[in-house]
Design an enzyme around this catalytic site. Sequence first.
Site, short mmCIF file in Angstrom:
data_model
loop_
_atom_site.label_atom_id
_atom_site.label_comp_id
_atom_site.label_asym_id
_atom_site.label_seq_id
_atom_site.Cartn_x
_atom_site.Cartn_y
_atom_site.Cartn_z
N HIS A 207 -4.35 7.11 -15.45
CA HIS A 207 -4.89 5.91 -14.78
C HIS A 207 -4.33 4.68 -15.47
O HIS A 207 -4.34 4.58 -16.70
CB HIS A 207 -6.42 5.94 -14.84
CG HIS A 207 -7.04 4.67 -14.38
ND1 HIS A 207 -6.59 3.96 -13.28
CD2 HIS A 207 -8.09 3.94 -14.88
CE1 HIS A 207 -7.32 2.88 -13.12
NE2 HIS A 207 -8.23 2.83 -14.07
N CYS B 94 -11.89 4.84 -10.25
CA CYS B 94 -10.47 4.97 -10.57
C CYS B 94 -10.02 6.42 -10.69
O CYS B 94 -8.82 6.69 -10.79
CB CYS B 94 -10.15 4.21 -11.85
SG CYS B 94 -10.70 2.50 -11.79
N ASN C 204 -4.50 -3.03 -12.85
CA ASN C 204 -5.35 -1.87 -12.58
C ASN C 204 -5.76 -1.89 -11.10
O ASN C 204 -6.56 -2.72 -10.69
CB ASN C 204 -6.58 -1.93 -13.49
CG ASN C 204 -7.54 -0.77 -13.27
OD1 ASN C 204 -7.45 -0.05 -12.28
ND2 ASN C 204 -8.48 -0.61 -14.18
O1 UT7 Z 1 -10.61 1.33 -14.50
C1 UT7 Z 1 -11.37 1.13 -15.66
C2 UT7 Z 1 -11.48 -0.31 -15.92
N1 UT7 Z 1 -11.78 -0.78 -17.21
C3 UT7 Z 1 -11.05 -0.65 -18.33
O2 UT7 Z 1 -10.14 0.12 -18.43
C4 UT7 Z 1 -11.42 -1.58 -19.44
C5 UT7 Z 1 -11.22 -1.01 -20.80
N2 UT7 Z 1 -11.28 -2.08 -21.79
C6 UT7 Z 1 -10.21 -2.86 -22.06
O3 UT7 Z 1 -9.14 -2.70 -21.48
C7 UT7 Z 1 -10.37 -3.89 -23.15
O4 UT7 Z 1 -11.61 -3.74 -23.78
C8 UT7 Z 1 -10.22 -5.36 -22.66
C9 UT7 Z 1 -8.78 -5.61 -22.22
C10 UT7 Z 1 -11.15 -5.63 -21.50
C11 UT7 Z 1 -10.52 -6.33 -23.78
O5 UT7 Z 1 -9.67 -6.04 -24.89
P1 UT7 Z 1 -10.27 -5.87 -26.35
O6 UT7 Z 1 -9.15 -5.58 -27.24
O7 UT7 Z 1 -11.39 -4.87 -26.29
O8 UT7 Z 1 -10.79 -7.32 -26.64
P2 UT7 Z 1 -12.21 -7.79 -27.18
O9 UT7 Z 1 -13.20 -7.80 -26.06
O10 UT7 Z 1 -12.54 -7.03 -28.43
O11 UT7 Z 1 -11.89 -9.27 -27.59
C12 UT7 Z 1 -11.04 -9.59 -28.73
C13 UT7 Z 1 -10.91 -11.09 -28.79
C14 UT7 Z 1 -12.26 -11.81 -28.75
O12 UT7 Z 1 -12.15 -12.99 -29.52
P3 UT7 Z 1 -12.71 -13.04 -31.03
O13 UT7 Z 1 -14.18 -12.72 -30.92
O14 UT7 Z 1 -11.95 -11.97 -31.79
O15 UT7 Z 1 -12.42 -14.42 -31.47
C15 UT7 Z 1 -12.41 -12.20 -27.30
O16 UT7 Z 1 -13.22 -13.33 -27.11
O17 UT7 Z 1 -10.17 -11.58 -27.69
C16 UT7 Z 1 -10.96 -12.51 -26.92
N3 UT7 Z 1 -10.66 -12.30 -25.52
C17 UT7 Z 1 -9.66 -12.91 -24.88
N4 UT7 Z 1 -8.76 -13.80 -25.29
C18 UT7 Z 1 -7.84 -14.22 -24.38
C19 UT7 Z 1 -11.30 -11.45 -24.66
N5 UT7 Z 1 -10.71 -11.50 -23.45
C20 UT7 Z 1 -9.70 -12.41 -23.57
C21 UT7 Z 1 -8.71 -12.88 -22.67
N6 UT7 Z 1 -7.82 -13.78 -23.12
N7 UT7 Z 1 -8.63 -12.45 -21.38
#
Ligand code: UT7
Length: 325
Positions: free
Chosen positions: A240, A116, A270
């Site tokens: 980005h 990216c 993205n």
């Molecule tokens: O070009 C570079 C590419 N990559 C990036 O930029 C990724 C960078 N990371 C992110 O953008 C974020 O980490 C994500 C968007 C991928 C995830 O967001 P987060 O705030 O870090 O969520 P998390 O993984 O901490 O999950 C929080 C909660 C969890 O549930 P519990 O354990 O709190 O009950 C997950 O299971 O949200 C849940 N969850 C979802 N719920 C609905 C994780 N993904 C999803 C989803 N829909 N898609």
Amino acid sequence: MPTIPAHAIGGVITGWGTALPSKIVTNDDLSKTMETSDEWIRERTGIHRRHIGGSTAELSVESGRIAMAMAGVSPDQIDALVLSTTTPDRQVPATSATVQNLLGLKCGAFDINAACSGFVYGLVVAHGLIAMGSKKVLLIGTDTLSRITDWTDRNTAILFADGSGAAVIEATTGPTQLLGWDLDADGSAEELLYAEIGGNIHMDGKEVFRRAVRIMVDSAQKSMQIAGVTAKDIALIVPHQANTRIISAACDRLGIPMERTSTVLHETGNTSSASIPLALFDAADGGPMSGRTLHEGDLVLVVGFGAGMTAASAVLRWNGKGLRA
Ligand code: UT7
């Protein structure tokens, strides 16, 4: 930190173009096939919808053609094609070769893959080619991440999409547009975000998030230092387009308010190599998606991060259709 030699021949962007596939996939569409919701995706990422479809060559040809028409240059005038992509259409040859042929270019063509951060890497490479005597370089950033996304994985499928952005960069007799730049990579972090050849993207989202903020800020500060400017001089930051929360945390640390930030990810998701040119040229076009407008003379900070883990930034003086050599 390399500084730009005072005597180096500089470059200026004289034309730009973008391309997004016509098929739109909304968050609600995704929530029908996986356990997620529009509300969660909007709140945690800022993404509302994304465009899916086409090949990397098709999207590149579309944006490249628009950029050349705007610059008023014919295909035989382009001295080099640099295509930033992490999703080439084939293993071999480079997709830039396909694009070179379809656009009717008569010049060298090569792909670069810095994930990216790739468009900013390409921007620096293009200015390097100009410093070495090229007069007109076509730089394109395109990715079709939908082809390497596991559409059952809610960790990645909500984020990634397809798009393209292109710029004609020409040697200038006036002041160069590129005032400072920084390129970085940390291969020790490659397991955080990768796809095997022929495979899908795997990502440790939380750790990528944490590192992204740090490396964007670090790179941006280096570029600003080289350019001899500070955050208060920056009229527009073009980060980005990965996640609004990453952008907001990075801007906060840099001391640049969100009002001076171009974001289009609510419409595009993205798009990796296309992310920064889509947000930059949206502002250059008066901001149909971002609501931001670039003005002649503005200082612009572009900053990306990605798999590898790469980071790249540059400070540009936006002189639109500046003096050609
Ligand atoms: O070009 C570079 C590419 N990559 C990036 O930029 C990724 C960078 N990371 C992110 O953008 C974020 O980490 C994500 C968007 C991928 C995830 O967001 P987060 O705030 O870090 O969520 P998390 O993984 O901490 O999950 C929080 C909660 C969890 O549930 P519990 O354990 O709190 O009950 C997950 O299971 O949200 C849940 N969850 C979802 N719920 C609905 C994780 N993904 C999803 C989803 N829909 N898609």
